[in-house]
Enzyme design. Structure first.
Site, short mmCIF file in Angstrom:
data_model
loop_
_atom_site.label_atom_id
_atom_site.label_comp_id
_atom_site.label_asym_id
_atom_site.label_seq_id
_atom_site.Cartn_x
_atom_site.Cartn_y
_atom_site.Cartn_z
N SER A 153 0.85 -1.20 0.00
CA SER A 153 0.00 0.00 0.00
C SER A 153 0.88 1.24 0.00
CB SER A 153 -0.86 -0.02 1.27
OG SER A 153 -1.61 1.17 1.40
N HIS A 194 -1.32 4.78 7.10
CA HIS A 194 -2.41 4.70 8.10
C HIS A 194 -3.12 3.35 7.98
CE1 HIS A 194 -2.13 8.93 9.05
NE2 HIS A 194 -2.25 9.24 7.77
N GLU A 240 -4.22 1.37 -10.11
CA GLU A 240 -5.63 1.39 -9.72
C GLU A 240 -6.46 1.62 -10.99
OE1 GLU A 240 -8.14 3.14 -5.97
OE2 GLU A 240 -6.04 2.66 -5.77
N ASP A 251 -8.64 -2.55 -0.80
CA ASP A 251 -9.27 -1.45 -1.53
C ASP A 251 -10.54 -1.06 -0.80
OD1 ASP A 251 -8.76 0.19 -3.90
OD2 ASP A 251 -10.82 -0.34 -4.35
N GLY A 282 -7.90 10.53 6.39
CA GLY A 282 -8.82 10.22 5.30
C GLY A 282 -10.24 10.69 5.62
N ASP A 332 -12.09 9.58 7.99
CA ASP A 332 -12.43 9.40 9.41
C ASP A 332 -13.26 10.54 9.98
OD1 ASP A 332 -11.12 6.98 9.71
OD2 ASP A 332 -9.40 7.78 10.81
N HIS A 392 -14.56 -1.14 8.88
CA HIS A 392 -14.68 -1.96 7.68
C HIS A 392 -13.41 -2.79 7.52
CE1 HIS A 392 -12.81 1.86 6.90
NE2 HIS A 392 -12.42 1.53 5.69
N ARG A 393 -12.28 -2.19 7.88
CA ARG A 393 -10.97 -2.87 7.78
C ARG A 393 -10.93 -4.08 8.72
NH1 ARG A 393 -8.62 1.31 8.03
NH2 ARG A 393 -8.52 1.33 5.78
P1 ITT Z 1 -3.51 2.14 -1.45
O1 ITT Z 1 -2.13 2.55 -1.83
O2 ITT Z 1 -3.52 1.00 -0.49
O3 ITT Z 1 -4.43 1.94 -2.63
P2 ITT Z 1 -5.28 4.42 -0.85
O4 ITT Z 1 -5.20 5.47 0.22
O5 ITT Z 1 -5.31 4.85 -2.29
O6 ITT Z 1 -4.09 3.39 -0.57
P3 ITT Z 1 -7.94 3.15 -1.11
O7 ITT Z 1 -8.03 3.45 -2.56
O8 ITT Z 1 -8.22 1.77 -0.68
O9 ITT Z 1 -6.51 3.52 -0.49
O10 ITT Z 1 -8.87 4.07 -0.24
C1 ITT Z 1 -9.85 4.91 -0.75
C2 ITT Z 1 -9.93 6.17 0.08
O11 ITT Z 1 -10.59 5.88 1.31
C3 ITT Z 1 -8.58 6.80 0.42
O12 ITT Z 1 -8.68 8.20 0.29
C4 ITT Z 1 -8.38 6.43 1.89
O13 ITT Z 1 -7.64 7.42 2.59
C5 ITT Z 1 -9.83 6.36 2.39
N1 ITT Z 1 -9.96 5.42 3.52
C6 ITT Z 1 -9.85 4.09 3.46
N2 ITT Z 1 -10.01 3.54 4.69
C7 ITT Z 1 -10.21 4.58 5.53
C8 ITT Z 1 -10.41 4.68 6.93
O14 ITT Z 1 -10.41 3.63 7.73
N3 ITT Z 1 -10.57 5.90 7.44
C9 ITT Z 1 -10.56 6.99 6.67
N4 ITT Z 1 -10.37 7.00 5.35
C10 ITT Z 1 -10.20 5.79 4.79
#
Ligand code: ITT
Length: 186
Positions: A11, A15, A40, A69, A145, A147, A170-171
């Site tokens: 990833s 976070h 992606e 994801d 993010g 949150d 969800h995680r």
């Molecule tokens: P990868 O490199 O793992 O893809 P990413 O940050 O691009 O990292 P995703 O596409 O899976 O990850 O996530 C989609 C969005 O949702 C991204 O902006 C994350 O910061 C946010 N997100 C995912 N899980 C979150 C959480 O538990 N709390 C807050 N924001 C979250």
């Protein structure tokens, strides 16, 4: 007892890794971070995006990988940002989401996490969970993010301020499904 394994969480988001590491460690599983930005693809399907991310991750390190994801699906926006959550966060951010929902009473949403595992043999395995909740009226302090704007059902505060995010996230739900399967495979 911690199960020792050469399992890499791939990833760009530390976070996500820190939470995943804590959650899996409590379930007795050790993971390592391989930090990189994965391909992606543009798709309406989180599962398709997750599968491709897992294949890309494996091709980079050729060791067993998990990727995650996530998507925040907001009912009154027709599921937006959903599979585009990362892009929406980087562009309009939480402020933009709150603005889109101005004067909208129906604030139901759900946060989805798909964990994908691939070790080069058989197919990519997917583990999905959805947590229902709603979008807050304003942006809370703290967290990362989305949150500060996502309130899981049954709580009055956002993910940024609940007492134990791992209990509702969800995680956690998806990683629990993954670890149940993975432990039985060992
Ligand atoms: P990868 O490199 O793992 O893809 P990413 O940050 O691009 O990292 P995703 O596409 O899976 O990850 O996530 C989609 C969005 O949702 C991204 O902006 C994350 O910061 C946010 N997100 C995912 N899980 C979150 C959480 O538990 N709390 C807050 N924001 C979250």
């Amino acid at each position: 007892m911690q199960q020792s394994s050469e399992l890499f969480f791939v990833s760009s988001n530390t976070h996500k890794f820190e939470e995943a590491q804590r959650i899996l460690s409590n379930l007795g599983l050790k993971i390592n971070l391989y930090k990189t930005t994965l391909e992606e693809i543009q798709s309406n399907s989180l599962s398709e995006i997750a599968k491709r991310k897992a294949l890309d991750a494996f091709s980079k390190i050729e060791k067993p990988v998990i990727i995650e994801d996530d998507g925040l699906f907001i009912d009154s926006l027709g599921g937006f940002p959903g599979p585009y959550s990362s892009y929406a966060y980087d562009t309009i951010g939480n402020k933009g989401i709150i603005r889109l929902l101005e004067n909208i009473e129906l604030r139901n949403a759900n946060f989805t996490a798909i964990i994908a595992f691939f070790d080069g043999s058989s197919d990519v395995k997917l583990f999905e969970s959805n947590i229902p909740g709603k979008i807050s009226l304003s942006i809370e302090e703290g967290g990362w993010g989305y949150d500060p704007i996502f309130i899981p059902d049954g709580e009055s505060k956002t993910y940024a301020n609940v007492s134990d995010k791992d209990k509702f996230s969800h995680r956690s739900a998806s990683l629990k499904k993954f670890s149940d399967w993975f432990m039985h495979m060992q």
